[in-house]
Write a protein that holds these residues in place. Structure first.
Motif, PDB file in Angstrom:
ATOM      1  N   VAL A 141       5.184  23.491 -24.673  1.00 40.35           N
ATOM      2  CA  VAL A 141       6.082  22.322 -24.743  1.00 40.35           C
ATOM      3  C   VAL A 141       7.408  22.769 -25.376  1.00 40.35           C
ATOM      4  O   VAL A 141       7.399  23.447 -26.401  1.00 40.35           O
ATOM      5  CB  VAL A 141       5.436  21.180 -25.577  1.00 40.35           C
ATOM      6  N   PRO A 142       8.551  22.420 -24.756  1.00 38.65           N
ATOM      7  CA  PRO A 142       9.836  22.882 -25.292  1.00 38.65           C
ATOM      8  C   PRO A 142      10.025  22.517 -26.772  1.00 38.65           C
ATOM      9  O   PRO A 142       9.677  21.410 -27.195  1.00 38.65           O
ATOM     10  CB  PRO A 142      10.866  22.127 -24.433  1.00 38.65           C
ATOM     11  N   ASP A 143      10.602  23.472 -27.522  1.00 39.13           N
ATOM     12  CA  ASP A 143      10.818  23.287 -28.965  1.00 39.13           C
ATOM     13  C   ASP A 143      11.602  22.015 -29.285  1.00 39.13           C
ATOM     14  O   ASP A 143      11.310  21.313 -30.237  1.00 39.13           O
ATOM     15  CB  ASP A 143      11.607  24.479 -29.542  1.00 39.13           C
ATOM     16  N   ASP A 154      10.315   8.397 -22.301  1.00 41.55           N
ATOM     17  CA  ASP A 154       9.104   8.509 -21.474  1.00 41.55           C
ATOM     18  C   ASP A 154       8.899   9.920 -20.938  1.00 41.55           C
ATOM     19  O   ASP A 154       7.773  10.431 -20.903  1.00 41.55           O
ATOM     20  CB  ASP A 154       9.165   7.515 -20.305  1.00 41.55           C
ATOM     21  N   ALA A 155      10.018  10.545 -20.495  1.00 47.39           N
ATOM     22  CA  ALA A 155       9.904  11.890 -19.915  1.00 47.39           C
ATOM     23  C   ALA A 155       9.427  12.886 -20.977  1.00 47.39           C
ATOM     24  O   ALA A 155       8.567  13.737 -20.721  1.00 47.39           O
ATOM     25  CB  ALA A 155      11.258  12.325 -19.354  1.00 47.39           C
ATOM     26  N   GLU A 156       9.995  12.747 -22.188  1.00 46.10           N
ATOM     27  CA  GLU A 156       9.614  13.653 -23.278  1.00 46.10           C
ATOM     28  C   GLU A 156       8.141  13.444 -23.673  1.00 46.10           C
ATOM     29  O   GLU A 156       7.396  14.399 -23.883  1.00 46.10           O
ATOM     30  CB  GLU A 156      10.518  13.421 -24.494  1.00 46.10           C
ATOM     31  N   ARG A 157       7.771  12.176 -23.732  1.00 45.01           N
ATOM     32  CA  ARG A 157       6.377  11.867 -24.060  1.00 45.01           C
ATOM     33  C   ARG A 157       5.441  12.461 -23.007  1.00 45.01           C
ATOM     34  O   ARG A 157       4.384  13.007 -23.324  1.00 45.01           O
ATOM     35  CB  ARG A 157       6.207  10.336 -24.141  1.00 45.01           C
ATOM     36  N   GLY A 158       5.880  12.369 -21.742  1.00 47.90           N
ATOM     37  CA  GLY A 158       5.086  12.942 -20.646  1.00 47.90           C
ATOM     38  C   GLY A 158       4.860  14.432 -20.851  1.00 47.90           C
ATOM     39  O   GLY A 158       3.763  14.938 -20.617  1.00 47.90           O
ATOM     40  N   MET A 162       1.271  16.691 -21.864  1.00 52.62           N
ATOM     41  CA  MET A 162       0.702  17.771 -21.049  1.00 52.62           C
ATOM     42  C   MET A 162       0.007  18.823 -21.904  1.00 52.62           C
ATOM     43  O   MET A 162      -0.655  19.720 -21.384  1.00 52.62           O
ATOM     44  CB  MET A 162       1.801  18.436 -20.223  1.00 52.62           C
ATOM     45  N   HIS A 163       0.148  18.741 -23.255  1.00 54.34           N
ATOM     46  CA  HIS A 163      -0.370  19.858 -24.055  1.00 54.34           C
ATOM     47  C   HIS A 163      -1.880  20.074 -23.958  1.00 54.34           C
ATOM     48  O   HIS A 163      -2.310  21.224 -24.001  1.00 54.34           O
ATOM     49  CB  HIS A 163       0.151  19.815 -25.510  1.00 54.34           C
ATOM     50  N   GLY A 196      -6.408   6.404 -24.119  1.00 59.12           N
ATOM     51  CA  GLY A 196      -5.829   7.702 -24.478  1.00 59.12           C
ATOM     52  C   GLY A 196      -5.405   8.501 -23.256  1.00 59.12           C
ATOM     53  O   GLY A 196      -5.317   7.976 -22.157  1.00 59.12           O
ATOM     54  N   TYR A 197      -5.117   9.786 -23.465  1.00 60.44           N
ATOM     55  CA  TYR A 197      -4.747  10.674 -22.371  1.00 60.44           C
ATOM     56  C   TYR A 197      -5.465  12.005 -22.527  1.00 60.44           C
ATOM     57  O   TYR A 197      -5.982  12.275 -23.605  1.00 60.44           O
ATOM     58  CB  TYR A 197      -3.219  10.840 -22.331  1.00 60.44           C
ATOM     59  N   PRO A 198      -5.513  12.888 -21.526  1.00 56.57           N
ATOM     60  CA  PRO A 198      -4.863  12.793 -20.218  1.00 56.57           C
ATOM     61  C   PRO A 198      -5.671  12.015 -19.171  1.00 56.57           C
ATOM     62  O   PRO A 198      -5.102  11.548 -18.185  1.00 56.57           O
ATOM     63  CB  PRO A 198      -4.745  14.274 -19.797  1.00 56.57           C
TER      64      PRO A 198
END
Ligand SMILES: [Fe+2]
Length: 262
Positions: A141-143, A154-158, A162-163, A196-198
């Motif tokens: 995940v980008p720093d 939303d995009a950042e949360r997405g 993904m982690h 929860g996710y994913p």
């Protein structure tokens, strides 16, 4: 040539044998001899006197040697695994400072809770490593998102969400983690109520190891309130009961790691 008779080596050789082994023979000597023959054809004589009792003693001696060697190799292997896991955890720590200590603390909580909630799970050695490496996918995940102080869009949360999948990608194929350990990495953000996710798994469909997890970014009292008020929504009621029964022990772990962190 394996023989119970006192055949001389020269005679065996003239009959086409590359080596001769007299009974009773040591299976380890036999394996060693075959290995040698594969390398350099050579004639070798391993002389032994006959007798069933003696053969049994040789087997017993060989077996204890094998067990000893196997034990030593297992220790070396376990040590290597631990170092590898620690290296991965350190890599994440370097990228996202604080997660290393967080991961260790969570590992301790989770093992303590597992002992209470479902001790048989600990027979699967992968589980502990899964607890320790649950967030390893954050390496992908980008720093700027990991370290963003404000709320995420939303995009950042997405991307953050993904982690778990990235973690599974990194660790799948690592024999040590296959089983419950990998399920923890995959499912540690699922919730008991399915929100929860994913995968949005709910209840018993969430792997058991993953159900033992909870987020610990709050003070102990707030975390306790949170756990008790989400009993049955975010958390498996069985795990919450285990938590309540081990609350003092867990609190001690919290304090120990808080001192280290300070
Ligand atoms: Fe996570």
């Amino acid at each position: 040539m394996l023989t119970g008779t006192a055949t001389p080596a020269a005679e065996a050789q003239s009959a086409g044998a590359r080596a001769i082994l007299h009974k009773p023979f040591s299976p380890l000597d036999l394996i060693g001899l075959i290995d040698e023959l594969d390398e350099t054809p050579t004639e070798r004589l391993v002389a032994r006197s006959e007798g069933d009792a003696e053969q049994l003693m040789i087997y017993a001696r060989d077996l204890s040697r094998i067990v000893e060697v196997e034990r030593a190799q297992r220790r070396v292997l376990q040590h290597a695994y631990r170092q590898t896991v620690a290296a991965l955890a350190d890599a994440l720590e370097a990228k996202d400072p604080g997660t290393g200590l967080h991961a260790q603390r969570v590992q301790h909580y989770a093992v303590t809770l597992t002992e209470m909630a479902d001790p048989r799970l600990l027979d699967d050695a992968s589980l502990e490593y899964g607890f320790l490496l649950h967030d390893v996918g954050k390496i992908g995940v980008p720093d700027k998102i990991l370290r963003k102080p404000g709320p995420l869009d939303d995009a950042e949360r997405g991307l953050i969400e993904m982690h778990p999948a990235i973690g599974v990608e990194i660790l799948s194929g690592v024999g040590l983690l296959e089983g419950e350990g990998l399920s923890v990495v995959q499912s540690h953000h699922e919730r008991w109520d399915g929100l929860g996710y994913p995968a949005g798994l709910s209840g018993d469909r969430i792997p058991r190891g993953a159900r033992i997890f909870y987020r610990a970014a709050l003070s102990w009292e707030k975390a306790m309130d949170e756990i008790l008020s989400h009993d049955g929504s975010q958390f498996d009621p069985k795990v919450v009961r285990a938590f309540c029964m081990r609350e003092r022990q867990l609190h001690r772990i919290y304090e120990e790691f808080s001192i280290v962190a300070a």
